[in-house]
Design a protein around this motif. Structure first.
Motif, mmCIF file in Angstrom:
data_model
loop_
_atom_site.group_PDB
_atom_site.id
_atom_site.type_symbol
_atom_site.label_atom_id
_atom_site.label_comp_id
_atom_site.label_asym_id
_atom_site.label_seq_id
_atom_site.Cartn_x
_atom_site.Cartn_y
_atom_site.Cartn_z
ATOM 1 N N THR A 121 0.850 -0.855 -0.005
ATOM 2 C CA THR A 121 0.024 -0.001 0.186
ATOM 3 C C THR A 121 0.659 1.133 0.184
ATOM 4 O O THR A 121 1.821 0.985 0.616
ATOM 5 C CB THR A 121 -0.722 0.003 1.170
ATOM 6 N N ARG A 142 -2.668 -1.430 -3.393
ATOM 7 C CA ARG A 142 -3.299 -0.239 -2.721
ATOM 8 C C ARG A 142 -2.408 1.369 -2.996
ATOM 9 O O ARG A 142 -1.976 1.505 -2.498
ATOM 10 C CB ARG A 142 -3.365 -0.792 -1.517
ATOM 11 N N GLU A 180 -6.315 -0.629 -5.003
ATOM 12 C CA GLU A 180 -8.032 -0.840 -3.660
ATOM 13 C C GLU A 180 -7.940 0.639 -3.040
ATOM 14 O O GLU A 180 -6.649 1.359 -3.095
ATOM 15 C CB GLU A 180 -7.870 -1.809 -2.952
#
Ligand code: 5AD
Ligand code: FES
Length: 329
Positions: A121, A142, A180
């Motif tokens: 992420t 993400r 995401e």
């Protein structure tokens, strides 16, 4: 009460008599849609250098009192490797908006971390569409970028020289590129209204956010908001619980800011709709310097200590630590 209108959300946010019922319902929905597993994300705060001047943030470039640092790529990789050894299935790379880390440098870091078989992420702020594309192609899964507030006027006051529409553009790009997408807001900014918090919740629903992080504003003495009181823990918790009630199967962290203003804040959040915790895996020499707000938890603790601590807390409430990557269900 599953399809809440704005006025219903406002009523709930205003009425403290409904708190227990709302927190319980959010906990039930969390259990039904995402289960009892808690996903841990190992957070590396790799640079506290930032070109922006968000009024609430201690890392703003006008703050000359903090010592700035940058962790170099090789050292970021070894922190990530250690986090993976501790069992983390997701690494989060967070920093101020620091131009030292060019597209090329970031892509190189991303590729090397992805070799460890983890989800990755990024939380590094507003970038160009091409940058976001390059990070995605390099393997990033993400991206976190909070809208902070959906009230345009307040956004403008809080973010000198920034542009609300560019923030929206970032969220849109990230979604289209297949990340995401995580967003979120602050609760307790000066002049923020209950109505605008309701709009924030409806915004998360509208963009179908995969992750939503919500935390109370915490006043930092070296910022223009030094005299503004901290946000309310309970109100932040309620915004979070309502987000769970509306978005059902998303990932919601029990944020560090919640624990900073309430000693049991993360556990209370995990029992009111949250299903994620993001323990710090930055080495101790840097932790205190990443002072977004004062009195941040764990600044004297090690990655190993935090990992054990949080697992103990999670088990103490009958929940388990997930062994999978923790994508949205
Ligand atoms: N209090 C609470 N949260 C803050 N953040 C920044 N400054 C503060 C503060 N003073 C949050 C912002 C940002 C995230 C990384 O930290 O919402 O998106
Ligand atoms: Fe860091 Fe508890 S999570 S000491």
């Amino acid at each position: 009460m599953m399809n809440l209108s704005k006025s219903e959300i406002i009523d709930i946010l205003k009425d403290d008599g409904q708190n227990d019922r709302v927190f319980k319902l959010a906990d039930e929905i969390r259990k039904k849609y995402v289960g009892d597993e808690v996903h841990l994300r190992g957070l590396i705060e790799f640079s506290n250098i930032c070109k922006n001047n968000c009024k609430y943030c201690g890392l703003q470039s006008k703050n000359k009192t903090i010592e700035r640092y940058r962790i170099l790529p090789d050292d970021i990789i070894s922190l990530a490797e250690k986090a993976v050894e501790l069992g983390y299935k997701t690494i989060v790379l967070q920093s101020g908006e620091d131009e030292f880390y060019t597209r090329e440098v970031m892509c190189n870091i991303i590729k090397r971390i992805k070799e460890f078989d983890v989800a990755l992420t990024l939380s590094i702020g507003e970038k160009s569409t091409d940058d976001y594309k390059a990070y995605k192609d390099a393997g990033a899964d993400r991206y976190l970028i909070r809208i902070e507030t959906t009230d345009r006027n307040l956004y403008k006051k809080m973010h000198p020289n920034m542009d609300f529409d560019n923030r929206l553009r970032c969220l849109k790009d990230l979604r289209e590129l297949g990340y995401e997408v995580g967003t979120g807001c602050l609760v307790g900014l000066p002049e923020q209204t209950i109505s605008s918090l309701a709009d924030d919740i409806l915004f998360f629903e509208k963009i179908n956010a995969d992750m939503v992080g919500i935390g109370p504003f915490i006043s930092h003495p070296q910022t223009p908001l030094k005299d503004v009181p901290n946000g309310s823990f309970t109100l932040a918790l309620k915004v979070m619980a309502l987000t769970r009630i509306l978005l059902k199967n998303i990932n919601i962290p029990a944020t560090t800011a919640m624990e900073t203003i309430n000693p049991n804040g993360r556990i209370i959040a995990l029992q009111s709709g949250a299903n994620v915790v993001m323990p710090n895996v930055t080495s101790s020499e840097y932790r205190a310097k990443y002072e977004i707000y004062p009195d941040k938890i764990c600044i004297n603790d090690s990655p190993t200590k935090c990992r054990g601590c949080i697992e103990g807390k999670i088990k103490s409430i009958g929940r388990t630590v997930s062994k999978d990557y923790g994508f949205r269900k």
